[in-house]
Write a protein that holds these residues in place. Structure first.
Motif, PDB file in Angstrom:
ATOM      1  N   PRO A  64       0.847  -1.201   0.000  1.00 50.46           N
ATOM      2  CA  PRO A  64       0.000   0.000   0.000  1.00 50.46           C
ATOM      3  C   PRO A  64       0.877   1.244   0.000  1.00 50.46           C
ATOM      4  CG  PRO A  64      -0.742  -1.585   1.647  1.00 50.46           C
ATOM      5  CD  PRO A  64       0.574  -2.090   1.135  1.00 50.46           C
ATOM      6  N   ARG A  65       0.364   2.310  -0.572  1.00 52.34           N
ATOM      7  CA  ARG A  65       1.165   3.517  -0.760  1.00 52.34           C
ATOM      8  C   ARG A  65       1.743   4.050   0.554  1.00 52.34           C
ATOM      9  NH1 ARG A  65       1.909   7.348  -4.600  1.00 52.34           N
ATOM     10  NH2 ARG A  65       2.383   9.461  -3.905  1.00 52.34           N
ATOM     11  N   ASN A  66       0.906   4.089   1.618  1.00 48.11           N
ATOM     12  CA  ASN A  66       1.401   4.657   2.888  1.00 48.11           C
ATOM     13  C   ASN A  66       2.499   3.788   3.489  1.00 48.11           C
ATOM     14  OD1 ASN A  66      -0.391   2.616   3.441  1.00 48.11           O
ATOM     15  ND2 ASN A  66      -1.362   3.640   5.182  1.00 48.11           N
ATOM     16  N   VAL A  67       2.367   2.456   3.351  1.00 47.88           N
ATOM     17  CA  VAL A  67       3.415   1.570   3.857  1.00 47.88           C
ATOM     18  C   VAL A  67       4.683   1.739   3.028  1.00 47.88           C
ATOM     19  CG1 VAL A  67       4.071  -0.834   4.296  1.00 47.88           C
ATOM     20  CG2 VAL A  67       1.731  -0.081   4.737  1.00 47.88           C
ATOM     21  N   TYR A  68       4.517   1.847   1.715  1.00 46.34           N
ATOM     22  CA  TYR A  68       5.687   2.014   0.842  1.00 46.34           C
ATOM     23  C   TYR A  68       6.418   3.314   1.142  1.00 46.34           C
ATOM     24  CZ  TYR A  68       8.447   3.082  -3.274  1.00 46.34           C
ATOM     25  OH  TYR A  68       9.471   3.442  -4.108  1.00 46.34           O
ATOM     26  N   GLU A  69       5.684   4.394   1.329  1.00 47.85           N
ATOM     27  CA  GLU A  69       6.316   5.678   1.621  1.00 47.85           C
ATOM     28  C   GLU A  69       7.058   5.631   2.951  1.00 47.85           C
ATOM     29  OE1 GLU A  69       3.124   8.458   1.386  1.00 47.85           O
ATOM     30  OE2 GLU A  69       3.240   8.621  -0.823  1.00 47.85           O
ATOM     31  N   SER A  70       6.485   4.937   3.927  1.00 46.84           N
ATOM     32  CA  SER A  70       7.172   4.757   5.205  1.00 46.84           C
ATOM     33  C   SER A  70       8.441   3.944   5.018  1.00 46.84           C
ATOM     34  CB  SER A  70       6.238   4.055   6.197  1.00 46.84           C
ATOM     35  OG  SER A  70       6.917   3.724   7.389  1.00 46.84           O
ATOM     36  N   LEU A  71       8.373   2.906   4.199  1.00 46.76           N
ATOM     37  CA  LEU A  71       9.549   2.068   3.923  1.00 46.76           C
ATOM     38  C   LEU A  71      10.675   2.894   3.317  1.00 46.76           C
ATOM     39  CD1 LEU A  71       9.626  -1.418   2.236  1.00 46.76           C
ATOM     40  CD2 LEU A  71      10.935   0.443   1.236  1.00 46.76           C
ATOM     41  N   VAL A  72      10.359   3.679   2.317  1.00 48.20           N
ATOM     42  CA  VAL A  72      11.394   4.481   1.647  1.00 48.20           C
ATOM     43  C   VAL A  72      12.001   5.489   2.609  1.00 48.20           C
ATOM     44  CG1 VAL A  72      11.817   6.202  -0.158  1.00 48.20           C
ATOM     45  CG2 VAL A  72      10.429   4.183  -0.656  1.00 48.20           C
ATOM     46  N   ARG A  73      11.146   6.159   3.372  1.00 48.26           N
ATOM     47  CA  ARG A  73      11.634   7.180   4.310  1.00 48.26           C
ATOM     48  C   ARG A  73      12.560   6.562   5.358  1.00 48.26           C
ATOM     49  NH1 ARG A  73       7.180   8.737   5.434  1.00 48.26           N
ATOM     50  NH2 ARG A  73       6.744   7.630   7.380  1.00 48.26           N
ATOM     51  N   GLN A  74      12.156   5.448   5.931  1.00 44.05           N
ATOM     52  CA  GLN A  74      12.952   4.836   6.989  1.00 44.05           C
ATOM     53  C   GLN A  74      14.210   4.163   6.454  1.00 44.05           C
ATOM     54  OE1 GLN A  74      10.948   2.710  10.135  1.00 44.05           O
ATOM     55  NE2 GLN A  74       8.977   3.573   9.543  1.00 44.05           N
ATOM     56  N   SER A  75      14.096   3.519   5.306  1.00 45.49           N
ATOM     57  CA  SER A  75      15.283   2.855   4.767  1.00 45.49           C
ATOM     58  C   SER A  75      16.313   3.879   4.300  1.00 45.49           C
ATOM     59  CB  SER A  75      14.903   1.906   3.624  1.00 45.49           C
ATOM     60  OG  SER A  75      14.282   2.594   2.553  1.00 45.49           O
ATOM     61  N   ASN A  76      15.861   4.995   3.737  1.00 47.02           N
ATOM     62  CA  ASN A  76      16.808   6.041   3.337  1.00 47.02           C
ATOM     63  C   ASN A  76      17.515   6.639   4.538  1.00 47.02           C
ATOM     64  OD1 ASN A  76      16.248   5.724   0.645  1.00 47.02           O
ATOM     65  ND2 ASN A  76      14.858   7.476   0.502  1.00 47.02           N
ATOM     66  N   GLN A  77      16.794   6.736   5.655  1.00 49.30           N
ATOM     67  CA  GLN A  77      17.410   7.255   6.876  1.00 49.30           C
ATOM     68  C   GLN A  77      18.383   6.240   7.460  1.00 49.30           C
ATOM     69  OE1 GLN A  77      14.587   8.337   9.898  1.00 49.30           O
ATOM     70  NE2 GLN A  77      16.150   9.025  11.348  1.00 49.30           N
ATOM     71  N   ARG A  78      17.966   4.982   7.536  1.00 46.57           N
ATOM     72  CA  ARG A  78      18.804   3.944   8.131  1.00 46.57           C
ATOM     73  C   ARG A  78      20.060   3.701   7.310  1.00 46.57           C
ATOM     74  NH1 ARG A  78      17.102  -2.391   9.389  1.00 46.57           N
ATOM     75  NH2 ARG A  78      19.223  -3.110   9.825  1.00 46.57           N
ATOM     76  N   PHE A  79      19.921   3.727   5.983  1.00 45.05           N
ATOM     77  CA  PHE A  79      21.034   3.393   5.106  1.00 45.05           C
ATOM     78  C   PHE A  79      21.601   4.619   4.392  1.00 45.05           C
ATOM     79  CE2 PHE A  79      18.397  -0.607   5.014  1.00 45.05           C
ATOM     80  CZ  PHE A  79      19.238  -1.340   5.830  1.00 45.05           C
ATOM     81  N   ALA A  80      21.548   5.769   5.048  1.00 48.50           N
ATOM     82  CA  ALA A  80      22.151   6.969   4.474  1.00 48.50           C
ATOM     83  C   ALA A  80      23.631   6.704   4.203  1.00 48.50           C
ATOM     84  CB  ALA A  80      21.992   8.149   5.422  1.00 48.50           C
ATOM     85  N   PRO A  81      24.108   6.931   2.976  1.00 54.03           N
ATOM     86  CA  PRO A  81      25.475   6.525   2.603  1.00 54.03           C
ATOM     87  C   PRO A  81      26.569   7.044   3.531  1.00 54.03           C
ATOM     88  CG  PRO A  81      24.224   7.100   0.646  1.00 54.03           C
ATOM     89  CD  PRO A  81      23.359   7.460   1.825  1.00 54.03           C
ATOM     90  N   GLN A  82      26.527   8.342   3.865  1.00 50.31           N
ATOM     91  CA  GLN A  82      27.597   8.881   4.698  1.00 50.31           C
ATOM     92  C   GLN A  82      27.570   8.292   6.104  1.00 50.31           C
ATOM     93  OE1 GLN A  82      30.190  10.929   3.576  1.00 50.31           O
ATOM     94  NE2 GLN A  82      30.969  10.151   5.524  1.00 50.31           N
ATOM     95  N   SER A  83      26.383   8.062   6.626  1.00 51.98           N
ATOM     96  CA  SER A  83      26.277   7.456   7.953  1.00 51.98           C
ATOM     97  C   SER A  83      26.808   6.035   7.936  1.00 51.98           C
ATOM     98  CB  SER A  83      24.818   7.468   8.417  1.00 51.98           C
ATOM     99  OG  SER A  83      24.353   8.794   8.578  1.00 51.98           O
ATOM    100  N   MET A  84      26.512   5.295   6.865  1.00 49.53           N
ATOM    101  CA  MET A  84      27.034   3.932   6.751  1.00 49.53           C
ATOM    102  C   MET A  84      28.556   3.945   6.690  1.00 49.53           C
ATOM    103  SD  MET A  84      24.379   1.966   4.178  1.00 49.53           S
ATOM    104  CE  MET A  84      25.204   0.376   4.439  1.00 49.53           C
ATOM    105  N   THR A  85      29.096   4.873   5.916  1.00 48.38           N
ATOM    106  CA  THR A  85      30.553   5.003   5.812  1.00 48.38           C
ATOM    107  C   THR A  85      31.171   5.338   7.160  1.00 48.38           C
ATOM    108  OG1 THR A  85      30.461   5.696   3.498  1.00 48.38           O
ATOM    109  CG2 THR A  85      32.418   6.309   4.727  1.00 48.38           C
ATOM    110  N   ASP A  86      30.565   6.270   7.871  1.00 47.25           N
ATOM    111  CA  ASP A  86      31.099   6.677   9.181  1.00 47.25           C
ATOM    112  C   ASP A  86      31.093   5.508  10.161  1.00 47.25           C
ATOM    113  OD1 ASP A  86      31.490   9.226   8.242  1.00 47.25           O
ATOM    114  OD2 ASP A  86      29.654  10.051   9.128  1.00 47.25           O
ATOM    115  N   ARG A  87      30.010   4.742  10.179  1.00 48.19           N
ATOM    116  CA  ARG A  87      29.937   3.610  11.108  1.00 48.19           C
ATOM    117  C   ARG A  87      30.973   2.538  10.750  1.00 48.19           C
ATOM    118  NH1 ARG A  87      24.288   4.549  10.439  1.00 48.19           N
ATOM    119  NH2 ARG A  87      24.051   2.767   9.018  1.00 48.19           N
ATOM    120  N   ALA A  88      31.110   2.272   9.455  1.00 46.86           N
ATOM    121  CA  ALA A  88      32.063   1.249   9.019  1.00 46.86           C
ATOM    122  C   ALA A  88      33.494   1.661   9.338  1.00 46.86           C
ATOM    123  CB  ALA A  88      31.904   0.996   7.517  1.00 46.86           C
ATOM    124  N   GLN A  89      33.834   2.901   9.062  1.00 45.17           N
ATOM    125  CA  GLN A  89      35.203   3.351   9.306  1.00 45.17           C
ATOM    126  C   GLN A  89      35.508   3.416  10.795  1.00 45.17           C
ATOM    127  OE1 GLN A  89      35.905   6.966   7.120  1.00 45.17           O
ATOM    128  NE2 GLN A  89      36.116   5.877   5.174  1.00 45.17           N
TER     129      GLN A  89
END
Length: 252
Positions: A64-89
């Motif tokens: 459903p659209r509302n679930v999909y929009e929540s998925l995109v918003r949360q996954s983009n926040q969780r997997f933000a590229p710079q944050s992932m890089t900072d945690r890995a380094q």
């Protein structure tokens, strides 16, 4: 008044220690940046972002659209590229001792190291993943090469990282629905662990043949040399540090 404003020896010592700590931290971060690039981890992360986008697009047709929009918003926040890089380094800097770090840089700067990185980063590209998902042919290898590949399958963190990436992408919809609907879709922790074990069990038997396919262009001598590096103390430390770094990147 001038005496109260004058820096005392203790203050000078503290300032000197803080300055030394800052310089050390900057040096460690610079070295970690170098290893992060040389080892291919930065490229693997870029490929993960491509896989994330593809997963989001697939869910757009299923949710459903509302679930999909929540998925995109949360996954983009969780997997933000710079944050992932900072945690890995940050994890690399904490987990890898100076001697192992130095030897890892030397390996990845070598001709074989550069070749290995080129092969491994190509294997995680969207095109290669799509090809392998359609089925990897059974590779015809010698008994000696198969033994080397089996040892690599145990020594490399490929299995655990494959499971971790798969779980991260597969759990997107469940997490978003759970957050949106107040726990209605909450999955018990033991079910998640069971899924992880199931994935591991599915991937493990095929891993030697998968590695045979991925490293098919290496000679037997190069493959053996790579195994020797992976099984060395520095190689073991590096593989473990990279596994932890990747897990931290995927799990904030």
């Amino acid at each position: 008044m001038r005496d109260s404003m004058r820096l005392k020896p203790l203050h000078l010592l503290i300032m000197a220690l803080l300055a030394a700590l800052a310089l050390t931290t900057m040096s460690v971060r610079a070295n970690t940046d170098q290893l992060y690039q040389l080892s291919g981890m930065a490229t693997h992360q870029t490929h993960f972002q491509h896989a994330l986008t593809a997963a989001q697009q697939r869910y757009a047709q299923q949710l459903p659209r509302n679930v999909y929009e929540s998925l995109v918003r949360q996954s983009n926040q969780r997997f933000a590229p710079q944050s992932m890089t900072d945690r890995a380094q940050a994890r690399l800097a904490l987990s890898l001792d100076e001697a192992s770090h130095r030897q890892a840089v030397n390996f990845y700067q070598s001709e074989l190291g550069r070749r290995i990185v080129a092969i491994e980063t190509q294997a995680t590209s969207a095109a290669s993943v799509a090809t392998m998902q359609r089925g990897i042919p059974q590779m015809d290898v010698s008994t000696e090469r198969l033994n080397t590949l089996r040892q690599l399958s145990v020594s490399l963190p490929a299995l655990e990282l494959g499971v971790e990436v798969s779980m991260s992408l597969a759990n997107l919809a469940t997490q978003s629905a759970n957050d949106l609907l107040g726990g209605l879709f909450e999955v018990p922790g033991n079910m998640v662990d069971n899924r992880r074990d199931t994935l591991r069990g599915q991937m493990q038997p095929d891993l030697p043949n998968t590695l045979a396919y991925v490293y098919r262009d290496l000679t037997d001598a190069q493959l053996q040399q790579y195994l020797e590096w992976v099984q060395s103390d520095a190689g073991k430390n590096t593989s473990r540090a990279m596994e932890l770094a990747a897990k931290d990147a995927l799990n904030p």
